[in-house]
Motif scaffolding. Structure first.
Motif, PDB file in Angstrom:
ATOM      1  N   GLN A  35     -23.729  32.348  19.583  1.00 38.54           N
ATOM      2  CA  GLN A  35     -24.108  32.228  18.180  1.00 38.54           C
ATOM      3  C   GLN A  35     -25.595  31.920  18.059  1.00 38.54           C
ATOM      4  OE1 GLN A  35     -21.652  29.403  16.147  1.00 38.54           O
ATOM      5  NE2 GLN A  35     -19.754  30.494  16.624  1.00 38.54           N
ATOM      6  N   ALA A  36     -26.222  32.450  17.012  1.00 36.00           N
ATOM      7  CA  ALA A  36     -27.647  32.211  16.773  1.00 36.00           C
ATOM      8  C   ALA A  36     -27.924  30.713  16.606  1.00 36.00           C
ATOM      9  CB  ALA A  36     -28.120  32.983  15.552  1.00 36.00           C
ATOM     10  N   ARG A  37     -26.965  29.993  16.084  1.00 35.68           N
ATOM     11  CA  ARG A  37     -27.119  28.545  15.897  1.00 35.68           C
ATOM     12  C   ARG A  37     -27.375  27.844  17.233  1.00 35.68           C
ATOM     13  NH1 ARG A  37     -28.619  25.137  12.182  1.00 35.68           N
ATOM     14  NH2 ARG A  37     -27.638  23.123  12.350  1.00 35.68           N
ATOM     15  N   THR A  38     -26.805  28.371  18.308  1.00 33.80           N
ATOM     16  CA  THR A  38     -27.017  27.787  19.640  1.00 33.80           C
ATOM     17  C   THR A  38     -28.471  27.933  20.058  1.00 33.80           C
ATOM     18  OG1 THR A  38     -24.728  28.291  20.245  1.00 33.80           O
ATOM     19  CG2 THR A  38     -26.265  27.870  22.055  1.00 33.80           C
ATOM     20  N   ILE A  39     -29.049  29.107  19.811  1.00 33.21           N
ATOM     21  CA  ILE A  39     -30.464  29.332  20.132  1.00 33.21           C
ATOM     22  C   ILE A  39     -31.331  28.397  19.290  1.00 33.21           C
ATOM     23  CG2 ILE A  39     -32.363  31.006  20.159  1.00 33.21           C
ATOM     24  CD1 ILE A  39     -30.174  31.680  22.190  1.00 33.21           C
ATOM     25  N   LEU A  40     -31.010  28.297  18.007  1.00 33.63           N
ATOM     26  CA  LEU A  40     -31.742  27.409  17.105  1.00 33.63           C
ATOM     27  C   LEU A  40     -31.716  25.974  17.623  1.00 33.63           C
ATOM     28  CD1 LEU A  40     -33.156  26.942  14.291  1.00 33.63           C
ATOM     29  CD2 LEU A  40     -30.862  26.460  13.437  1.00 33.63           C
ATOM     30  N   ASN A  41     -30.546  25.500  18.013  1.00 31.39           N
ATOM     31  CA  ASN A  41     -30.419  24.130  18.528  1.00 31.39           C
ATOM     32  C   ASN A  41     -31.235  23.928  19.799  1.00 31.39           C
ATOM     33  OD1 ASN A  41     -28.766  23.232  16.471  1.00 31.39           O
ATOM     34  ND2 ASN A  41     -26.875  23.706  17.565  1.00 31.39           N
ATOM     35  N   ILE A  42     -31.179  24.893  20.701  1.00 23.69           N
ATOM     36  CA  ILE A  42     -31.939  24.776  21.949  1.00 23.69           C
ATOM     37  C   ILE A  42     -33.433  24.709  21.642  1.00 23.69           C
ATOM     38  CG2 ILE A  42     -32.610  26.000  24.056  1.00 23.69           C
ATOM     39  CD1 ILE A  42     -29.662  27.049  24.147  1.00 23.69           C
ATOM     40  N   GLU A  43     -33.907  25.627  20.802  1.00 25.30           N
ATOM     41  CA  GLU A  43     -35.330  25.683  20.488  1.00 25.30           C
ATOM     42  C   GLU A  43     -35.817  24.469  19.701  1.00 25.30           C
ATOM     43  OE1 GLU A  43     -36.367  29.427  18.740  1.00 25.30           O
ATOM     44  OE2 GLU A  43     -35.888  30.534  20.566  1.00 25.30           O
ATOM     45  N   ASN A  44     -34.920  23.807  18.989  1.00 28.41           N
ATOM     46  CA  ASN A  44     -35.274  22.599  18.248  1.00 28.41           C
ATOM     47  C   ASN A  44     -35.017  21.333  19.051  1.00 28.41           C
ATOM     48  OD1 ASN A  44     -36.273  23.840  15.955  1.00 28.41           O
ATOM     49  ND2 ASN A  44     -34.245  24.069  15.071  1.00 28.41           N
TER      50      ASN A  44
END
Length: 118
Positions: A35-44
């Motif tokens: 999920q894109a949310r996973t990438i968002l969480n990692i990058e944040n």
């Protein structure tokens, strides 16, 4: 190294590699099946991904794992590290071809820097 430093190093490295690849978070997520949310969480810096996420993420973005796991040992030249990663992804035939091209380019470049090209 504090736990939050791991997340920061991972997130910053992923964001830089993703942007360098001209991918959106959604495109990258789709490419590796998360999920894109996973990438968002990692990058944040909020992500602590499992190996099942980390492995395809690093491979898809062609990130040198040393950038994440041994940031203190990074060479002074990220460009050389990127070349090493790209070359390691080549077949033997491609590596032979690239070696010839690189030798020719380096000879031409070095000769021009030395003022030898007429």
């Amino acid at each position: 190294m504090q736990n939050h430093e791991f997340s920061r190093i991972l997130g910053d490295t992923v964001r830089h590699a993703r942007e360098k690849s001209s991918l959106t978070q959604e495109q990258l997520a789709s490419d590796i099946g998360i999920q894109a949310r996973t990438i968002l969480n990692i990058e944040n810096h909020h992500g602590n991904p499992k190996l099942e996420v980390l492995y395809p993420l690093i491979r898809s973005l062609k990130i040198d794992p040393c950038c994440i796991f041994y940031p203190e040992s990074q060479q002074d030249s990220p460009a050389l590290r990127q070349l090493q990663i790209l070359i390691s992804d080549c077949s033997e035939e491609e590596a032979v071809l690239l070696a010839s091209v690189i030798e020719a380019l380096l000879t031409t470049y070095r000769d021009s820097k030395a003022g030898k090209i007429q």
